[in-house]
Design a protein around this motif. Structure first.
Motif, PDB file in Angstrom:
ATOM      1  N   LEU A  41       0.819  -1.214   0.000  1.00  0.00           N
ATOM      2  CA  LEU A  41       0.000   0.000   0.000  1.00  0.00           C
ATOM      3  C   LEU A  41       0.853   1.264   0.000  1.00  0.00           C
ATOM      4  O   LEU A  41       0.351   2.362   0.188  1.00  0.00           O
ATOM      5  N   GLN A  42       2.145   1.082  -0.229  1.00  0.00           N
ATOM      6  CA  GLN A  42       3.067   2.216  -0.161  1.00  0.00           C
ATOM      7  C   GLN A  42       2.619   3.357  -1.062  1.00  0.00           C
ATOM      8  O   GLN A  42       2.642   4.513  -0.660  1.00  0.00           O
ATOM      9  N   ARG A  43       2.192   3.013  -2.257  1.00  0.00           N
ATOM     10  CA  ARG A  43       1.722   4.040  -3.187  1.00  0.00           C
ATOM     11  C   ARG A  43       0.209   3.997  -3.367  1.00  0.00           C
ATOM     12  O   ARG A  43      -0.324   4.577  -4.307  1.00  0.00           O
ATOM     13  N   ASP A  44      -0.451   3.245  -2.535  1.00  0.00           N
ATOM     14  CA  ASP A  44      -1.915   3.102  -2.637  1.00  0.00           C
ATOM     15  C   ASP A  44      -2.551   3.131  -1.258  1.00  0.00           C
ATOM     16  O   ASP A  44      -3.366   2.279  -0.917  1.00  0.00           O
ATOM     17  N   LYS A  45      -2.191   4.143  -0.485  1.00  0.00           N
ATOM     18  CA  LYS A  45      -2.596   4.151   0.927  1.00  0.00           C
ATOM     19  C   LYS A  45      -4.103   4.166   1.122  1.00  0.00           C
ATOM     20  O   LYS A  45      -4.594   3.694   2.132  1.00  0.00           O
ATOM     21  N   GLU A  88      -3.471   1.552  13.447  1.00  0.00           N
ATOM     22  CA  GLU A  88      -3.187   2.933  13.062  1.00  0.00           C
ATOM     23  C   GLU A  88      -4.196   3.870  13.711  1.00  0.00           C
ATOM     24  O   GLU A  88      -5.290   3.446  14.098  1.00  0.00           O
TER      25      GLU A  88
END
Length: 226
Positions: A41-45, A88
DNA sequence: AAGTGATCATCT
DNA sequence: AGATGATCACTT
């Protein structure tokens, strides 16, 4: 692949739909929506949240209205571990840094957003591949009187600091259940705020977040009732 | 630039 | 390990 579900017309319909996907993993959900699953999910948070919006028929898109406008319900996915505890904090809304003097808790954006929330836990420990992460049982929540008072206390402390020109002294430690943290593309972004002498200053945009101690109680309280 | 959806990655 | 501060993608 199936057609995008329409907006639920009643709370019962929304809950039924949310309960019907509990136990499925993200791969199954993505397949139904005909979208690829990212490796991470680094670029798809926001990917998981948007996938759930699709399945539940959320209408708002990125408009500043509740996800289920007709029902006045906000959708929040929340990553949890195997014990059902949040991994989170939870973003709520932008923190207003100007023009907010005289605002009161009942009509604040934070209170309005949290008035009615559909929490969808996602078993999302980092060790579990995105595709294998599992949808949990949904919780439709509104703040209890105690929760409301606790959030109000934090909110008033934080808003007082903003109005008094102390925004740059706010850290994520300020507030017991509600916190203010950066909310921007990067740390160089600026927005207008109030300085120590009441003058306009350029400062980092911030957002309100719920700390894990607060959301953990929502999730565990609900488990007790089940 | 500000709003939506959040998680990442570093520091303590 | 857990929390804090930083960051990513997309839309309006």
């Amino acid at each position: 692949m199936i057609a995008k579900p329409s907006a639920p017309q009643t709370e019962e319909e929304l809950m039924q739909r949310a309960q019907s996907i509990a136990g499925l993993n993200l791969q199954q959900l993505a397949q139904l929506a005909n979208v690829p699953v990212p490796d991470n999910l680094q670029r798809d948070k926001g990917w998981t949240g948007q996938l759930l919006e699709w399945h539940l028929g959320a209408t708002a898109g990125s408009k500043p209205v509740p996800d289920f406008e007709l029902l006045g319900i906000e959708l929040k996915t929340i990553p949890v571990n195997r014990a059902g505890e949040p991994l989170e904090t939870t973003y709520i809304c932008v923190a207003p840094l100007t023009g907010c003097a005289g605002q009161t808790w009942p009509d604040s954006p934070v209170r309005i957003k949290l008035n009615r929330v559909l929490w969808v836990p996602i078993l999302a420990e980092r060790s579990i591949a995105v595709a294998q992460r599992i949808i949990g049982f949904p919780i439709l929540w509104s703040p209890t009187v105690q929760e409301d008072l606790a959030l109000q206390a934090d909110w008033e402390e934080l808003m007082d600091m903003i109005v008094l020109g102390q925004v740059d002294q706010i850290t994520a430690r300020t507030g017991e259940f509600l916190q203010i943290r950066p909310k921007a593309a990067n740390s160089k972004v600026r927005t207008q705020g109030i300085g120590a002498h009441g003058q306009p200053i350029e400062t980092l945009p911030r957002g309100f977040y719920l700390k894990k101690n607060f959301t953990r109680k929502i999730l565990t309280d609900s488990a007790l009732l089940t």
